[in-house]
Design an enzyme around this catalytic site. Structure first.
Site, PDB file in Angstrom:
ATOM      1  CB  SER A   7      51.366  50.954  68.057  1.00 19.85           C
ATOM      2  OG  SER A   7      52.425  51.362  68.905  1.00 19.85           O
ATOM      3  CG  HIS A  32      53.864  49.417  64.886  1.00 17.19           C
ATOM      4  ND1 HIS A  32      54.430  49.469  63.625  1.00 17.19           N
ATOM      5  CD2 HIS A  32      54.301  50.525  65.524  1.00 17.19           C
ATOM      6  CE1 HIS A  32      55.158  50.561  63.515  1.00 17.19           C
ATOM      7  NE2 HIS A  32      55.106  51.222  64.651  1.00 17.19           N
ATOM      8  CG  ASP A  34      56.198  52.168  68.029  1.00 15.29           C
ATOM      9  OD1 ASP A  34      56.593  52.462  66.886  1.00 15.29           O
ATOM     10  OD2 ASP A  34      54.996  52.097  68.345  1.00 15.29           O
ATOM     11  CG  MET A  36      60.739  55.005  70.753  1.00 10.52           C
ATOM     12  SD  MET A  36      59.573  56.126  71.522  1.00 10.52           S
ATOM     13  CE  MET A  36      58.096  55.756  70.566  1.00 10.52           C
ATOM     14  CG  HIS A  65      58.678  52.381  63.854  1.00  7.76           C
ATOM     15  ND1 HIS A  65      57.712  53.330  64.140  1.00  7.76           N
ATOM     16  CD2 HIS A  65      59.672  53.056  63.195  1.00  7.76           C
ATOM     17  CE1 HIS A  65      58.094  54.512  63.681  1.00  7.76           C
ATOM     18  NE2 HIS A  65      59.286  54.377  63.114  1.00  7.76           N
ATOM     19  CG  MET A  67      61.066  55.577  65.882  1.00 10.16           C
ATOM     20  SD  MET A  67      59.551  55.890  66.785  1.00 10.16           S
ATOM     21  CE  MET A  67      59.106  54.213  67.174  1.00 10.16           C
ATOM     22  CG  MET A 136      57.355  58.313  60.995  1.00 12.64           C
ATOM     23  SD  MET A 136      56.616  57.051  62.052  1.00 12.64           S
ATOM     24  CE  MET A 136      55.866  58.018  63.362  1.00 12.64           C
ATOM     25  N   GLY A 141      58.127  59.339  68.378  1.00  7.95           N
ATOM     26  CA  GLY A 141      58.568  59.440  69.761  1.00  7.95           C
ATOM     27  C   GLY A 141      57.465  59.214  70.788  1.00  7.95           C
ATOM     28  N   GLY A 143      53.069  58.224  71.479  1.00  8.04           N
ATOM     29  CA  GLY A 143      51.732  57.854  71.015  1.00  8.04           C
ATOM     30  C   GLY A 143      50.766  58.995  71.279  1.00  8.04           C
ATOM     31  CG  ASP A 174      53.632  54.630  63.279  1.00  9.65           C
ATOM     32  OD1 ASP A 174      52.722  54.806  64.101  1.00  9.65           O
ATOM     33  OD2 ASP A 174      54.778  54.243  63.598  1.00  9.65           O
ATOM     34  N   GLY A 175      50.863  56.953  63.116  1.00 11.37           N
ATOM     35  CA  GLY A 175      50.710  58.141  63.965  1.00 11.37           C
ATOM     36  C   GLY A 175      49.366  58.816  63.787  1.00 11.37           C
ATOM     37  N   GLY A 176      48.596  58.876  64.840  1.00 13.33           N
ATOM     38  CA  GLY A 176      47.313  59.589  64.802  1.00 13.33           C
ATOM     39  C   GLY A 176      46.260  58.936  63.924  1.00 13.33           C
TER      40      GLY A 176
HETATM   41  C1  DX5 Z   1      55.157  57.027  67.429  1.00 13.19           C
HETATM   42  C2  DX5 Z   1      55.130  55.551  67.157  1.00 13.19           C
HETATM   43  C3  DX5 Z   1      53.781  55.042  66.860  1.00 13.19           C
HETATM   44  C4  DX5 Z   1      52.785  55.214  67.994  1.00 13.19           C
HETATM   45  C5  DX5 Z   1      51.490  55.532  67.339  1.00 13.19           C
HETATM   46  O1  DX5 Z   1      56.449  57.471  67.429  1.00 13.19           O
HETATM   47  O2  DX5 Z   1      55.947  55.245  66.035  1.00 13.19           O
HETATM   48  O3  DX5 Z   1      53.796  53.711  66.405  1.00 13.19           O
HETATM   49  O4  DX5 Z   1      52.636  54.108  68.820  1.00 13.19           O
HETATM   50  O5  DX5 Z   1      50.582  55.871  68.314  1.00 13.19           O
HETATM   51  P1  DX5 Z   1      49.190  56.533  67.949  1.00 13.19           P
HETATM   52  O6  DX5 Z   1      48.449  55.571  67.089  1.00 13.19           O
HETATM   53  O7  DX5 Z   1      48.576  56.717  69.304  1.00 13.19           O
HETATM   54  O8  DX5 Z   1      49.463  57.837  67.271  1.00 13.19           O
HETATM   55 ZN    ZN Z   2      55.708  53.195  65.151  1.00 15.10          ZN
END
Ligand code: DX5
Ligand code: ZN
Length: 214
Positions: A7, A32, A34, A36, A65, A67, A136, A141, A143, A174-176
């Protein structure tokens, strides 16, 4: 499948070209992206002009992605910017069947993203239209957030649903995501793992990408 989709949200935007060239050299599979809007999620990231520049240098497919609210207004735009896969949020689409069909009609892969509070069962009746479902594992929102553990059971349940319907739908998380949880996620049925901070905060991003898969 064991795909990594780095990402760019966590990349250094001041040297985006170098970051993309690093990904091109690595075991990374998709990029990826993102988007927003400051409305569907509290944060604002970037839009079409930046994606166009990313596409100029990227050798891997763009996994976009969205959002954003009313994503349908921009499908054609994102296609023109070079999107290969588009994820729309279940929570942002009043007519999800129509949205997924519109993405596919434009020649892109269609995916639905589910917030942590949204049960996977809700995609049952559009699953055959989905090339992918994005689960998710943090609230969208930002990273760098902590992985929500309940994701494991959602991946398992979704995988079962896909198998029951005899489909090839991919599962993305996606996320963490990091090297501590990636293997279990793949084992439970995830096909593509998004990694932002795990990759770009790593002293050796290329090595981290390889480790996520191994
Ligand atoms: C969060 C995004 C993710 C983000 C993930 O809303 O959709 O794609 O970049 O970041 P990490 O891998 O740091 O959780
Ligand atoms: Zn994402």
């Amino acid at each position: 499948m064991r795909l990594v989709t780095a990402s760019l949200l966590s990349a250094d935007f001041g040297k985006l070209k170098e970051e993309i060239e690093m990904l091109n050299q690595s075991d990374n599979d998709w990029i990826h992206v993102d988007v927003m809007d400051g409305k569907f999620v509290p944060n604002i990231s970037f839009g079409q002009p930046v994606i166009k520049s990313i596409k100029k240098y990227a050798k891997q497919p763009l996994d976009v992605h969205l959002m954003i609210e009313e994503p349908d207004r921009y499908f054609e735009d994102f296609k023109k910017c070079g999107a290969d896969i588009i994820s729309v949020h279940y929570e942002a689409c009043r007519h999800l069947h129509r949205s997924l069909s519109a993405i596919k009609d434009l020649g892109m892969k269609a995916s639905v993203a589910l917030n942590p509070h949204t049960p996977v069962m809700l995609v049952k009746d559009v699953l055959s239209l989905c090339d992918m479902v994005l689960i998710m594992s943090v609230n969208p929102g930002f990273g760098g957030q902590k992985f929500i553990e309940n994701t494991y059971s959602k991946v398992k349940e979704l995988k079962q649903m896909i198998d029951e319907q005899g489909l090839q739908t991919l599962i993305e998380v996606d996320g963490g995501v990091n090297t501590d949880n990636s293997h279990l996620l793949y084992d439970l049925g995830a096909d593509a793992l998004v990694a932002g901070s795990a990759v770009f905060s790593s002293p050796d991003p290329m090595k981290t990408i390889s480790l996520l898969k191994k």
